[in-house]
Design a protein around this motif. Sequence first.
Motif, PDB file in Angstrom:
ATOM      1  N   GLY B  33       0.840  -1.125  -0.009  1.00  0.00           N
ATOM      2  CA  GLY B  33       0.073   0.157  -0.166  1.00  0.00           C
ATOM      3  C   GLY B  33       0.749   1.263   0.060  1.00  0.00           C
ATOM      4  O   GLY B  33       0.143   2.426   0.114  1.00  0.00           O
ATOM      5  N   CYS B  34       2.140   1.180   0.146  1.00  0.00           N
ATOM      6  CA  CYS B  34       3.054   2.286   0.236  1.00  0.00           C
ATOM      7  C   CYS B  34       3.804   2.707  -1.014  1.00  0.00           C
ATOM      8  O   CYS B  34       4.502   3.421  -1.202  1.00  0.00           O
ATOM      9  N   ALA B  35       3.767   1.700  -2.042  1.00  0.00           N
ATOM     10  CA  ALA B  35       4.598   1.832  -3.341  1.00  0.00           C
ATOM     11  C   ALA B  35       3.862   1.573  -4.553  1.00  0.00           C
ATOM     12  O   ALA B  35       4.151   1.469  -5.421  1.00  0.00           O
ATOM     13  N   GLY B  36       2.329   1.598  -4.223  1.00  0.00           N
ATOM     14  CA  GLY B  36       1.494   1.211  -5.455  1.00  0.00           C
ATOM     15  C   GLY B  36       2.082  -0.177  -6.015  1.00  0.00           C
ATOM     16  O   GLY B  36       2.357  -1.077  -5.181  1.00  0.00           O
ATOM     17  N   TYR B  37       1.944  -0.501  -7.407  1.00  0.00           N
ATOM     18  CA  TYR B  37       2.542  -1.536  -8.247  1.00  0.00           C
ATOM     19  C   TYR B  37       3.858  -1.399  -8.433  1.00  0.00           C
ATOM     20  O   TYR B  37       4.077  -2.020  -9.460  1.00  0.00           O
ATOM     21  N   GLY B  38       4.633  -0.543  -8.476  1.00  0.00           N
ATOM     22  CA  GLY B  38       5.958  -0.218  -8.798  1.00  0.00           C
ATOM     23  C   GLY B  38       6.150   0.690  -9.699  1.00  0.00           C
ATOM     24  O   GLY B  38       7.307   1.203  -9.936  1.00  0.00           O
ATOM     25  N   GLY B  39       5.139   1.069 -10.530  1.00  0.00           N
ATOM     26  CA  GLY B  39       5.284   1.957 -11.747  1.00  0.00           C
ATOM     27  C   GLY B  39       6.023   3.153 -11.323  1.00  0.00           C
ATOM     28  O   GLY B  39       6.776   3.610 -12.078  1.00  0.00           O
ATOM     29  N   GLU B  40       5.647   3.785 -10.231  1.00  0.00           N
ATOM     30  CA  GLU B  40       5.996   5.313  -9.940  1.00  0.00           C
ATOM     31  C   GLU B  40       7.368   5.283  -9.490  1.00  0.00           C
ATOM     32  O   GLU B  40       8.115   6.192  -9.884  1.00  0.00           O
ATOM     33  N   LEU B  41       7.901   4.224  -8.734  1.00  0.00           N
ATOM     34  CA  LEU B  41       9.160   4.180  -8.268  1.00  0.00           C
ATOM     35  C   LEU B  41      10.171   3.729  -9.358  1.00  0.00           C
ATOM     36  O   LEU B  41      11.357   4.103  -9.439  1.00  0.00           O
ATOM     37  N   ALA B  42       9.493   2.850 -10.268  1.00  0.00           N
ATOM     38  CA  ALA B  42      10.462   2.736 -11.432  1.00  0.00           C
ATOM     39  C   ALA B  42      10.862   3.812 -12.338  1.00  0.00           C
ATOM     40  O   ALA B  42      11.830   4.149 -12.743  1.00  0.00           O
ATOM     41  N   ARG B  43       9.618   4.708 -12.537  1.00  0.00           N
ATOM     42  CA  ARG B  43       9.822   6.075 -13.265  1.00  0.00           C
ATOM     43  C   ARG B  43      10.865   6.843 -12.801  1.00  0.00           C
ATOM     44  O   ARG B  43      11.472   7.726 -13.261  1.00  0.00           O
ATOM     45  N   LEU B  44      10.824   7.030 -11.339  1.00  0.00           N
ATOM     46  CA  LEU B  44      11.781   7.819 -10.767  1.00  0.00           C
ATOM     47  C   LEU B  44      13.330   7.006 -10.480  1.00  0.00           C
ATOM     48  O   LEU B  44      14.120   7.546 -10.115  1.00  0.00           O
ATOM     49  N   GLY B  45      13.368   5.934 -11.048  1.00  0.00           N
ATOM     50  CA  GLY B  45      14.500   5.075 -11.091  1.00  0.00           C
ATOM     51  C   GLY B  45      14.926   4.643  -9.560  1.00  0.00           C
ATOM     52  O   GLY B  45      16.242   4.294  -9.703  1.00  0.00           O
ATOM     53  N   VAL B  46      14.011   4.293  -8.645  1.00  0.00           N
ATOM     54  CA  VAL B  46      14.687   3.993  -7.413  1.00  0.00           C
ATOM     55  C   VAL B  46      14.142   2.675  -7.269  1.00  0.00           C
ATOM     56  O   VAL B  46      14.641   1.778  -6.211  1.00  0.00           O
ATOM     57  N   LEU B  47      13.453   1.856  -8.126  1.00  0.00           N
ATOM     58  CA  LEU B  47      12.810   0.532  -7.970  1.00  0.00           C
ATOM     59  C   LEU B  47      13.883  -0.535  -7.659  1.00  0.00           C
ATOM     60  O   LEU B  47      13.769  -1.394  -6.814  1.00  0.00           O
ATOM     61  N   THR B  48      15.020  -0.347  -8.276  1.00  0.00           N
ATOM     62  CA  THR B  48      16.019  -1.333  -8.145  1.00  0.00           C
ATOM     63  C   THR B  48      16.824  -1.308  -7.054  1.00  0.00           C
ATOM     64  O   THR B  48      17.654  -2.285  -6.700  1.00  0.00           O
ATOM     65  N   TYR B  49      16.498  -0.283  -5.981  1.00  0.00           N
ATOM     66  CA  TYR B  49      17.180  -0.343  -4.840  1.00  0.00           C
ATOM     67  C   TYR B  49      16.516  -1.036  -3.864  1.00  0.00           C
ATOM     68  O   TYR B  49      16.871  -1.552  -2.727  1.00  0.00           O
ATOM     69  N   LEU B  50      15.135  -1.730  -4.179  1.00  0.00           N
ATOM     70  CA  LEU B  50      14.383  -2.486  -3.419  1.00  0.00           C
ATOM     71  C   LEU B  50      14.748  -3.934  -3.738  1.00  0.00           C
ATOM     72  O   LEU B  50      15.012  -4.457  -4.764  1.00  0.00           O
ATOM     73  N   GLY B  51      14.744  -4.693  -2.653  1.00  0.00           N
ATOM     74  CA  GLY B  51      14.781  -6.421  -2.573  1.00  0.00           C
ATOM     75  C   GLY B  51      13.713  -6.731  -3.224  1.00  0.00           C
ATOM     76  O   GLY B  51      13.588  -7.796  -3.847  1.00  0.00           O
ATOM     77  N   ALA B  52      12.379  -6.263  -2.817  1.00  0.00           N
ATOM     78  CA  ALA B  52      11.216  -6.697  -3.123  1.00  0.00           C
ATOM     79  C   ALA B  52      10.181  -5.841  -3.005  1.00  0.00           C
ATOM     80  O   ALA B  52       9.987  -4.830  -2.352  1.00  0.00           O
ATOM     81  N   LEU B  53       9.116  -5.892  -3.812  1.00  0.00           N
ATOM     82  CA  LEU B  53       7.960  -5.022  -3.974  1.00  0.00           C
ATOM     83  C   LEU B  53       6.625  -5.766  -3.349  1.00  0.00           C
ATOM     84  O   LEU B  53       6.251  -6.896  -3.934  1.00  0.00           O
ATOM     85  N   VAL B  54       6.054  -5.221  -2.387  1.00  0.00           N
ATOM     86  CA  VAL B  54       4.572  -5.986  -1.668  1.00  0.00           C
ATOM     87  C   VAL B  54       3.841  -5.126  -2.599  1.00  0.00           C
ATOM     88  O   VAL B  54       3.706  -3.797  -2.222  1.00  0.00           O
ATOM     89  N   THR B  55       2.740  -5.657  -3.141  1.00  0.00           N
ATOM     90  CA  THR B  55       1.650  -5.075  -3.635  1.00  0.00           C
ATOM     91  C   THR B  55       0.699  -4.536  -2.703  1.00  0.00           C
ATOM     92  O   THR B  55       0.549  -4.900  -1.334  1.00  0.00           O
ATOM     93  N   PRO B  56      -0.020  -3.607  -3.069  1.00  0.00           N
ATOM     94  CA  PRO B  56      -1.302  -3.452  -2.107  1.00  0.00           C
ATOM     95  C   PRO B  56      -2.179  -4.642  -2.184  1.00  0.00           C
ATOM     96  O   PRO B  56      -2.094  -5.704  -2.830  1.00  0.00           O
TER      97      PRO B  56
END
Lengths: 280, 335
Positions: B33-56
């Motif tokens: 619930g705090c990162a959406g589905y990853g699209g916004e963090l990917a656009r900002l170029g920071v998704l890859t700093y995450l080990g994993a993304l938990v969906t809403p």
Amino acid sequence: MPVAVTAEVIATRPAGPFRRLVLVAPGAARDARPGQVASLGVGGADSALVLRRTVPLTGAERGGVHGDTVEVVVDPRLDPGLACLAARPVGAAVSVLAPQGRGFPLPSQACACLVVGAGLPGAVAPWLTRRLSSTRQSVRVLLTDDVPDARREVMALRGLAERADLVASDVATESADPRRVARAVAAAVHDHGAVVLYLAAGPEVTAAVMRTTDEVGVTAQVLLPVPMPCGTGLCGACEVSVRDSRSQAHEWLTACVHGPVVRADRLAPEALLRYAGVTR
Amino acid sequence: MTATSGALRSGRADLRVDVGGLRLRSPLLAAAGCAGYGGELARLGVLTYLGALVTPTLTAHGLGDGPPLVLVESPSGLLYAGRRRTPALAQLTPSTLPWARLEEPDGTEREQPSAYPVPVIVSLGGADEAEFSHGAAELRRRHLLRPGSAVEVDLAAPDAENAGRSFCADPAGAADIVRQVRLELPADIVVLAKVAGSTGTLVETANAVTRAGADVLVVTAALPASLPARPCGAHPRAALLSGPAVAPVTLRAVHDLSRARRDGRLAPVPVVAGGGISTGRQVDELLAAGASAVQLGTTLLHDPISVRRIHTELADHLHVTGRTTDEGSVMKDDR
């Protein structure tokens, strides 16, 4: 495409009860257009204010003396976070994510346009008018006198628009009277022969004008005045249900990312008031 | 948790971790619930700093119309009431998953037919045991899980049949849910059980859900709270509190679970800490206390690119202390 940068305040000045800030934000002015928003961080990593503040962009300049700059207007009376932002001095750092969302679409062909601004969101109207004038549109402007720097802006816009008028606020509330604005809009659409209406206002004025758009026969693009707690698309708290323009099927739209500008016929005024927190 | 060899260096320290079989390039996870589905963090170029993304949190039937999600600040905290609208698992297909398309930082969109930029952990919710089970069955039947995916069972959600008490307040009931979910999912899918650290039955619940098949524990969920009267009218509205204010609760929960593992009251199950984390130093402290990884939530809403800063701070801390991301593990303490 929004960028997330640590911006620097290079100018700050009062605009009535509001505060106008100009920020050096590399990359944020590229492709920025009226109607898009900026998501501003409040304090650093250890701030006790954990949400961001999302406000409409009121100007952007690429490659100026200071590089890319964006301008915003904030109301320090609304909450401590906005008061904190308003108090940022020249040279202070502010976390900025901008330009975010869908701005006002400009007409592809010459047509008569009416730009309406009321309250704080109305601060975007002068920038939009300048953009429309630069594309040789026939523009008429209505600003309520609770828009930041309303009188000065109207005087300046008279040199660009075919006509720019001020709509008096309600004396008791010192804010725009929704019915009065709706009547002024209907008259201006008729006089100017406007086919496109651009509206940036608070929830009550927006809803009142939306109720008249079908009647006066104009296509309206409105800036959704709904809370956008993070302004990044991450939290999902600004999702609104809208109708698809073609199929009329309902779909969810994240206002800060896929809005905040939408065609007025995509949602009902009552729904807008509910999403804005005016009604339950 | 086990150490990985052949270190993939990130900054100055190796941040890779293995959490219950999930091999992650960093111990930083984005909370549900705090990162959406990853699209916004990917656009900002920071998704890859995450080990994993938990969906809403997704449910079998989805969350459609209802009161809008409300977020309100409290001192050093974030109150939220209502839930984010989500599609029904029963209507999704592998190609219509909200995270199936993720953009590159330059704005181009790419399909991820076989691998996402980060492992995706599906947060699974439900109003009752049957809906959890139904949701897990839909994940399996509709082939919505890729290899390397995982499912986080949100046991901190309110139980409609028990006056809104969270599922994890009842260890036996929570275990039944995990057992049902485990039965429905393929055996190679890692199951995480998210429980509230504030409940008096934390260790008991952790034990029950672990025995029922949970591979990883996640503590803590947001705390029960109320919205102040002003934004929601005269009547207080039930809400949940997250943000920096709950960080000490998270630390306490990790310590309690670590102690239980040391004392033999809890199986040596990996723990993921979540709640109020906003600095690399906090991550380091939680890892040293026995967590295998952490979830970032409110800090992403405060600053979406904070994950990059936290990643750097953690790498610097580990470099200075000479420790690795698995060194604080209770697995080691147990040895």
